[in-house]
Write a protein that holds these residues in place. Structure first.
Motif, short mmCIF file in Angstrom:
data_model
loop_
_atom_site.label_atom_id
_atom_site.label_comp_id
_atom_site.label_asym_id
_atom_site.label_seq_id
_atom_site.Cartn_x
_atom_site.Cartn_y
_atom_site.Cartn_z
N LEU A 6 -70.40 -126.60 21.44
CA LEU A 6 -69.52 -125.46 21.23
C LEU A 6 -68.58 -125.76 20.06
O LEU A 6 -68.11 -126.89 19.91
CB LEU A 6 -68.68 -125.17 22.48
N TYR A 7 -68.33 -124.74 19.28
CA TYR A 7 -67.36 -124.89 18.18
C TYR A 7 -66.13 -124.05 18.50
O TYR A 7 -66.23 -122.85 18.77
CB TYR A 7 -67.96 -124.43 16.85
N ALA A 8 -64.98 -124.71 18.50
CA ALA A 8 -63.70 -124.04 18.76
C ALA A 8 -62.90 -124.04 17.46
O ALA A 8 -62.52 -125.11 16.97
CB ALA A 8 -62.94 -124.75 19.86
N PRO A 9 -62.64 -122.88 16.86
CA PRO A 9 -61.91 -122.83 15.59
C PRO A 9 -60.45 -123.23 15.76
O PRO A 9 -59.88 -123.17 16.85
CB PRO A 9 -62.05 -121.37 15.17
N ALA A 10 -59.84 -123.65 14.66
CA ALA A 10 -58.42 -124.02 14.68
C ALA A 10 -57.56 -122.78 14.86
O ALA A 10 -57.81 -121.73 14.26
CB ALA A 10 -58.04 -124.72 13.37
N GLN A 11 -56.55 -122.89 15.71
CA GLN A 11 -55.61 -121.79 15.91
C GLN A 11 -54.39 -122.28 16.67
O GLN A 11 -54.47 -123.24 17.44
CB GLN A 11 -56.25 -120.62 16.66
N GLN A 12 -53.26 -121.63 16.42
CA GLN A 12 -51.99 -121.91 17.11
C GLN A 12 -51.63 -123.39 17.08
O GLN A 12 -51.15 -123.97 18.05
CB GLN A 12 -52.05 -121.40 18.55
N ALA A 62 -59.48 -127.49 14.78
CA ALA A 62 -60.84 -127.13 15.16
C ALA A 62 -61.49 -128.30 15.91
O ALA A 62 -61.24 -129.47 15.61
CB ALA A 62 -61.65 -126.78 13.93
N THR A 63 -62.31 -127.96 16.87
CA THR A 63 -62.92 -128.99 17.71
C THR A 63 -64.40 -128.70 17.90
O THR A 63 -64.82 -127.55 18.07
CB THR A 63 -62.24 -129.04 19.09
N SER A 64 -65.20 -129.77 17.87
CA SER A 64 -66.62 -129.68 18.22
C SER A 64 -66.77 -130.24 19.63
O SER A 64 -66.57 -131.44 19.86
CB SER A 64 -67.46 -130.49 17.24
N VAL A 65 -67.10 -129.37 20.57
CA VAL A 65 -67.19 -129.76 21.99
C VAL A 65 -68.66 -129.95 22.36
O VAL A 65 -69.49 -129.08 22.11
CB VAL A 65 -66.55 -128.69 22.89
#
Length: 219
Positions: free
Chosen positions: A197-203, A207-210
């Motif tokens: 899963l790719y989680a984009p950078a925010q707040q 960004a994280t690669s899960v």
């Protein structure tokens, strides 16, 4: 009174005779439908299991190693469950999971993932299609492996790739994620699932690669 007594005795005798006649008949056996277990080409129903989650910042496993890529900003033990439909070709599922992040790493003196909520949750939709639906039909000869999944045709027929998307909660925020995965039926009623899963950078959260590795029991 005498007539009523005779009638009662006759009725009891008739009932006893009917009971003896019923006992003499062969027992009635009701055919129970055997439960359908998850198997290659047919794996639909509820499932639940456990797995591990890698909260990484990159996918360079060769250059940075496991701890510097897949688990660079943490890892978690998790449980998951859901419902899926798979007829050997088309695949669809709804999956939910929750885990607790238990590792904290530091890079260049900066501690990563030291603050925020350590619980990680996901709600995902998975959609896929298996293009290799024909397992090996010939018997295994001595020169071949006795383990069915090592035969390439069986492994491909037992696995289905998919795309996934949905929500993820981590470090106190909720975000949209997407990625890919593959599910493999390893035994009757059991499967493994590996997904990215790719989680984009925010707040303020980078960004994280899960990466998730799961073992599921099907019901």
């Amino acid at each position: 009174m005498k007539r009523n007594l005779i009638s009662t005795i006759a009725l009891l005798m008739a009932l006893c005779g009917a009971a003896r006649a019923a006992d003499s008949l062969p027992p009635f056996t009701k055919a129970l439908a055997s439960p359908t277990l998850c198997a290659p080409q047919n794996c639909s129903g509820w499932y639940a299991g456990f797995g591990i989650l890698g909260d990484g910042s990159n996918a360079d496993v060769i250059g940075n190693g496991i701890n510097g890529s897949v688990f660079s900003t943490g890892g978690a033990i998790k449980i998951q469950g859901g419902y899926q439909l798979w007829n050997g070709a088309w695949f669809a599922a709804f999956d939910g999971s929750v885990g607790y992040q238990f590792t904290t790493n530091s890079t260049a003196g900066v501690v990563a993932n030291a603050t925020g909520n350590r619980f990680i949750g996901t709600e995902l939709i998975k959609l896929g299609y298996n293009f290799f639906t024909s397992p090996q039909t010939a018997p295994v000869v001595p020169s071949q492996s006795p383990i069915p999944l090592i035969v390439p045709a069986n492994l491909l027929a037992s696995s289905t790739p998919y795309m996934t998307f949905g929500g993820m909660q981590r470090r106190g925020i909720s975000e949209w994620v997407n990625g890919v995965g593959v599910q493999t039926v390893i035994a009757a009623g059991w499967s493994t699932d590996a997904k990215y899963l790719y989680a984009p950078a925010q707040q303020g959260v980078p960004a994280t690669s899960v990466v998730m590795f799961e073992l599921n029991k099907h019901f």
